[in-house]
Write an enzyme that holds these catalytic residues in place. Structure first.
Site, mmCIF file in Angstrom:
data_model
loop_
_atom_site.group_PDB
_atom_site.id
_atom_site.type_symbol
_atom_site.label_atom_id
_atom_site.label_comp_id
_atom_site.label_asym_id
_atom_site.label_seq_id
_atom_site.Cartn_x
_atom_site.Cartn_y
_atom_site.Cartn_z
ATOM 1 N N SER A 12 48.416 -9.401 20.047
ATOM 2 C CA SER A 12 49.504 -8.893 20.886
ATOM 3 C C SER A 12 48.646 -7.710 21.378
ATOM 4 O O SER A 12 48.062 -6.951 20.781
ATOM 5 C CB SER A 12 50.718 -8.466 20.170
ATOM 6 O OG SER A 12 51.378 -7.331 20.981
ATOM 7 N N TYR A 64 54.670 -4.766 12.536
ATOM 8 C CA TYR A 64 54.152 -5.856 13.357
ATOM 9 C C TYR A 64 52.967 -5.420 14.191
ATOM 10 O O TYR A 64 52.036 -6.143 14.252
ATOM 11 C CB TYR A 64 55.207 -6.155 14.065
ATOM 12 C CG TYR A 64 54.970 -6.998 15.584
ATOM 13 C CD1 TYR A 64 54.500 -8.564 15.081
ATOM 14 C CD2 TYR A 64 54.903 -6.682 16.683
ATOM 15 C CE1 TYR A 64 54.193 -9.333 16.070
ATOM 16 C CE2 TYR A 64 54.417 -7.475 17.665
ATOM 17 C CZ TYR A 64 54.159 -8.841 17.447
ATOM 18 O OH TYR A 64 53.636 -9.626 18.336
HETATM 19 N N1 LIG Z 1 56.669 -13.262 22.899
HETATM 20 C C1 LIG Z 1 56.086 -12.227 23.108
HETATM 21 O O1 LIG Z 1 56.348 -11.273 23.843
HETATM 22 C C2 LIG Z 1 54.702 -11.934 22.240
HETATM 23 C C3 LIG Z 1 54.019 -10.930 22.824
HETATM 24 C C4 LIG Z 1 52.581 -10.789 22.123
HETATM 25 C C5 LIG Z 1 52.373 -11.461 20.948
HETATM 26 N N2 LIG Z 1 53.050 -12.660 20.723
HETATM 27 C C6 LIG Z 1 52.530 -13.265 19.712
HETATM 28 O O2 LIG Z 1 52.672 -14.866 19.953
HETATM 29 C C7 LIG Z 1 52.774 -15.551 18.858
HETATM 30 C C8 LIG Z 1 54.066 -16.757 19.091
HETATM 31 O O3 LIG Z 1 55.204 -15.911 19.509
HETATM 32 P P1 LIG Z 1 56.240 -16.629 20.573
HETATM 33 O O4 LIG Z 1 56.925 -15.643 21.248
HETATM 34 O O5 LIG Z 1 55.933 -17.825 20.997
HETATM 35 O O6 LIG Z 1 57.244 -16.982 19.103
HETATM 36 P P2 LIG Z 1 58.547 -18.024 18.960
HETATM 37 O O7 LIG Z 1 58.948 -18.524 20.204
HETATM 38 O O8 LIG Z 1 59.316 -17.269 18.081
HETATM 39 O O9 LIG Z 1 57.663 -19.116 18.180
HETATM 40 C C9 LIG Z 1 57.375 -19.045 16.761
HETATM 41 C C10 LIG Z 1 56.595 -19.944 16.411
HETATM 42 O O10 LIG Z 1 55.982 -20.118 15.361
HETATM 43 C C11 LIG Z 1 56.640 -20.926 14.257
HETATM 44 N N3 LIG Z 1 56.759 -20.296 12.797
HETATM 45 C C12 LIG Z 1 57.419 -19.355 12.294
HETATM 46 N N4 LIG Z 1 56.889 -19.256 11.122
HETATM 47 C C13 LIG Z 1 56.081 -20.095 10.523
HETATM 48 C C14 LIG Z 1 55.594 -20.329 9.365
HETATM 49 N N5 LIG Z 1 55.858 -19.870 8.234
HETATM 50 N N6 LIG Z 1 54.904 -21.681 9.458
HETATM 51 C C15 LIG Z 1 54.702 -22.233 10.588
HETATM 52 N N7 LIG Z 1 55.165 -21.898 11.887
HETATM 53 C C16 LIG Z 1 56.017 -20.918 11.855
HETATM 54 C C17 LIG Z 1 57.978 -21.293 14.684
HETATM 55 O O11 LIG Z 1 58.545 -22.627 14.215
HETATM 56 P P3 LIG Z 1 59.491 -22.759 12.912
HETATM 57 O O12 LIG Z 1 60.448 -21.528 12.911
HETATM 58 O O13 LIG Z 1 60.214 -23.846 13.052
HETATM 59 O O14 LIG Z 1 58.549 -22.504 11.769
HETATM 60 C C18 LIG Z 1 57.843 -21.231 16.034
HETATM 61 O O15 LIG Z 1 57.090 -22.452 16.544
HETATM 62 C C19 LIG Z 1 53.211 -14.799 17.436
HETATM 63 O O16 LIG Z 1 52.227 -14.408 16.939
HETATM 64 C C20 LIG Z 1 53.553 -13.253 18.253
HETATM 65 O O17 LIG Z 1 53.277 -12.126 17.606
HETATM 66 C C21 LIG Z 1 54.246 -12.678 21.354
#
Ligand SMILES: NC(=O)c1ccc[n+]([C@@H]2O[C@H](COP(=O)([O-])OP(=O)(O)OC[C@H]3O[C@@H](n4cnc5c(N)ncnc54)[C@H](OP(=O)(O)O)[C@@H]3O)[C@@H](O)[C@H]2O)c1
Length: 311
Positions: A178, A191
């Site tokens: 991030s 985080y």
């Molecule tokens: N959204 C943002 O603004 C943002 C910004 C910077 C970085 N990020 C990073 O990008 C990544 C993805 O974020 P996102 O926004 O796409 O999040 P999201 O929409 O909440 O998706 C999270 C994904 O991770 C899976 N997951 C969660 N816990 C898990 C586990 N223990 N084992 C396997 N899969 C798991 C979830 O599916 P299940 O719940 O079915 O397991 C889901 O597919 C994260 O690392 C986050 O820190 C996000």
């Protein structure tokens, strides 16, 4: 649209093939390493592949003709996502329901891939979770889960996959960190610290693997429109009101392009790139109050009171 069959290599354009040849010009696979997986299909394995950024990255690789394996815990959304990828791009997509924080997750993942005659050619470590609020008010168990998912599981999967990639002199790892990993983040302290770890680890291991034919990139997006922020309860923090989020598709396009070009740190979006430069240059003492002000969780009530007064 061309279907990826079990033994067909991923479809690559001339530019991509020339780039691959250039990046592996000094490398040779270890004897027998490629033959050992010759009966298997190379897959792009995406943790967190059922939603948000992970799903968008998987779709971007599938669009380029690569076989993808989506990994997450809940089978329903995973299967829907895999079916949509096959329908939209004609590439093979597999759903693997697995908690990547489980003790034996790297070995279980290999076994589940082998059931589909796949092996990990590219690992996208995208599963991650956030946590907001005062650090000393957060649930200790939730902090531990965050560290397990964002750091420990990512590290173990990468450590498990890299030796095979090195031996084959191909493939790579794309870790999702991030922009927050470039600064301490008051009110999302654990985080932000976990993402700083991911950036540091990826940059260091990327240096170690340079010239080995294995790519290692780390994605550092600013806010992206997914279920991530509502799940963290930060919808009313100022950063959600003031910073225009990218779509998951925009973040994924930048991630794919950066990974293919062999970039080490990938920051999607021009404004975020400027933020990244500022965060790299300016001392933390200057940035902390600004970041804290942006991240502080605020009550929904405060916003409606302001709006009422404005009317
Ligand atoms: N959204 C943002 O603004 C943002 C910004 C910077 C970085 N990020 C990073 O990008 C990544 C993805 O974020 P996102 O926004 O796409 O999040 P999201 O929409 O909440 O998706 C999270 C994904 O991770 C899976 N997951 C969660 N816990 C898990 C586990 N223990 N084992 C396997 N899969 C798991 C979830 O599916 P299940 O719940 O079915 O397991 C889901 O597919 C994260 O690392 C986050 O820190 C996000």
């Amino acid at each position: 649209m061309a279907q990826c069959t079990q033994s067909s290599p991923p479809r690559k354009g001339l530019g991509r093939r020339l780039l691959d040849l250039w990046q592996t010009r000094y490398t040779r696979p270890q004897p027998g390493a490629r033959q050992a997986v010759a009966h298997l299909t190379p897959a792009v394995v995406v943790t967190g592949g059922s939603h948000g950024i992970g799903l968008a990255i998987a779709r971007r690789f599938a669009k380029a003709g690569q076989t993808v394996a989506l990994v997450a815990r809940n089978p329903g959304p995973l299967q829907e996502a895999a079916a949509a990828i096959e329908r939209d791009f004609g590439a093979k997509a597999f759903a693997i329901d697995l908690d990547v924080t489980a003790d034996n997750a790297p070995f279980e993942l290999d076994a589940r891939l082998a059931q589909h005659a796949l092996y990990t050619d590219v690992l996208v470590n995208c599963a991650g979770v956030g946590l907001s609020g005062n650090f000393d008010g957060q649930d200790a168990g939730e902090i531990e889960q965050l560290l397990n998912l964002n750091m420990t599981a990512l590290t173990r999967l990468m450590r498990h996959a890299l030796p095979g990639m090195r031996a084959r002199a191909r493939g790579g790892v794309l870790n999702v960190a991030s922009l927050g990993g470039l600064t301490p983040g008051p009110y999302q302290a654990a985080y932000y610290a976990s993402k700083a770890y991911v950036i540091s680890l990826s940059e260091a291991v990327g240096y170690e693997t340079r010239g080995s034919g294995v790519r290692l990139s780390v994605l550092a997006p600013g806010p992206v429109d997914t279920e991530f922020h509502p799940a963290m309860g930060t919808e009313h923090a100022f950063y959600r009101q003031l910073i225009l989020p990218l779509s998951a598709e925009q973040a994924a396009s930048a991630a794919y392009r950066g990974y293919v070009l062999g970039c080490r740190l990938i920051v999607p979006g021009l404004l975020n790139m400027l933020f990244a430069v500022a965060l790299r240059i300016l001392p933390h003492t200057l940035m902390l109050p600004l970041v804290g002000w942006l991240l502080k969780p605020r009550e929904e009530r405060n916003w409606s009171v302001t709006n009422d007064n404005e009317q």
